[in-house]
Motif scaffolding. Structure first.
Motif, short mmCIF file in Angstrom:
data_model
loop_
_atom_site.label_atom_id
_atom_site.label_comp_id
_atom_site.label_asym_id
_atom_site.label_seq_id
_atom_site.Cartn_x
_atom_site.Cartn_y
_atom_site.Cartn_z
N ARG A 217 -10.40 25.79 -23.19
CA ARG A 217 -11.75 25.46 -22.69
C ARG A 217 -11.61 24.33 -21.67
O ARG A 217 -11.12 23.25 -21.99
N ARG A 218 -12.03 24.58 -20.46
CA ARG A 218 -11.88 23.60 -19.37
C ARG A 218 -12.63 22.33 -19.70
O ARG A 218 -13.81 22.36 -20.06
N THR B 114 -16.49 21.01 -18.44
CA THR B 114 -17.08 22.16 -17.76
C THR B 114 -18.05 22.83 -18.72
O THR B 114 -17.64 23.26 -19.80
N ASN C 73 -16.33 28.86 -19.34
CA ASN C 73 -15.44 27.70 -19.17
C ASN C 73 -14.12 27.87 -19.91
O ASN C 73 -13.43 26.90 -20.17
N GLN D 126 -10.25 29.71 -19.94
CA GLN D 126 -9.30 30.35 -19.04
C GLN D 126 -7.88 30.22 -19.59
O GLN D 126 -7.62 29.49 -20.54
N GLU E 173 -0.17 21.83 -19.34
CA GLU E 173 -1.56 22.04 -19.73
C GLU E 173 -1.77 22.24 -21.23
O GLU E 173 -2.85 22.00 -21.73
N GLU F 209 -6.39 19.20 -18.79
CA GLU F 209 -7.06 20.33 -18.13
C GLU F 209 -8.07 20.96 -19.09
O GLU F 209 -9.11 21.43 -18.68
N PHE F 210 -7.72 20.95 -20.39
CA PHE F 210 -8.53 21.59 -21.42
C PHE F 210 -8.92 20.57 -22.48
O PHE F 210 -8.16 19.66 -22.78
#
Length: 163
Positions: free
Chosen positions: A27-28, A31, A36, A38, A61, A122-123
């Motif tokens: 989950r970003r 966001t 959200n 990816q 990440e 990132e997440f």
């Protein structure tokens, strides 16, 4: 559709498969939902081999490094940034991103995931999901690219609804 791929930022993406055929989705951070989630992805450094870039991005990440190679896309998968997209890559003149995608089998434990292992995360969350769900959860401008990835790696995936 023919695209001039020189206008697209070189990038790699990773689909990390659990032993049961589900995939890792992040989950970003910061966001809003619902689109959200990816797969890990990121830029390729000049001169960097694509699989090395994919493994680097996965580690940066997610914190995970225990993964074995399953397959990759042979062609670039490109997507355009949407009109008015103000991201840093668009501001540097890129039309979008071109990606080579890698499928890896996760060989570690869930405890191996550390979203803050490499600076700014990132997440801010993650989960195991079905590959077919990914295109529904990604931002719409990346959906066609994700559908191509789902088609390319479907042979490694668990059928949706089977856990």
């Amino acid at each position: 559709m023919t695209q001039d791929l020189e206008l697209y930022r070189p990038n790699v993406g990773v689909v990390l498969f659990h032993g049961d055929g589900r995939v890792w989705l992040g989950r970003r951070a910061s966001t809003p939902g619902p689109h959200n989630w990816q797969f890990p992805q990121g830029g390729v450094d000049p001169g960097e081999e694509l699989e090395i870039a994919a493994r680097r991005e996965l580690a940066e990440e997610t914190g995970a490094t225990a993964a074995s190679f399953l397959g990759r896309t042979h062609d670039w998968v490109a997507y355009d940034f949407p009109p008015g997209h103000g991201g840093s890559k668009a501001l540097r003149g890129w039309k979008g991103q071109k990606q080579v995608w890698f499928a890896f089998r996760f060989e570690g434990r869930d405890e191996d995931f550390n979203l803050t292992s490499h600076g700014e995360p990132e997440f801010d969350g993650w989960r195991w999901a079905f590959l077919e769900e990914a295109a529904e959860l990604i931002v719409p401008f990346k959906r066609a690219a994700y559908e191509r990835v789902v088609d390319a790696f479907g042979r490694f995936a668990a059928p949706r609804g089977v856990e």
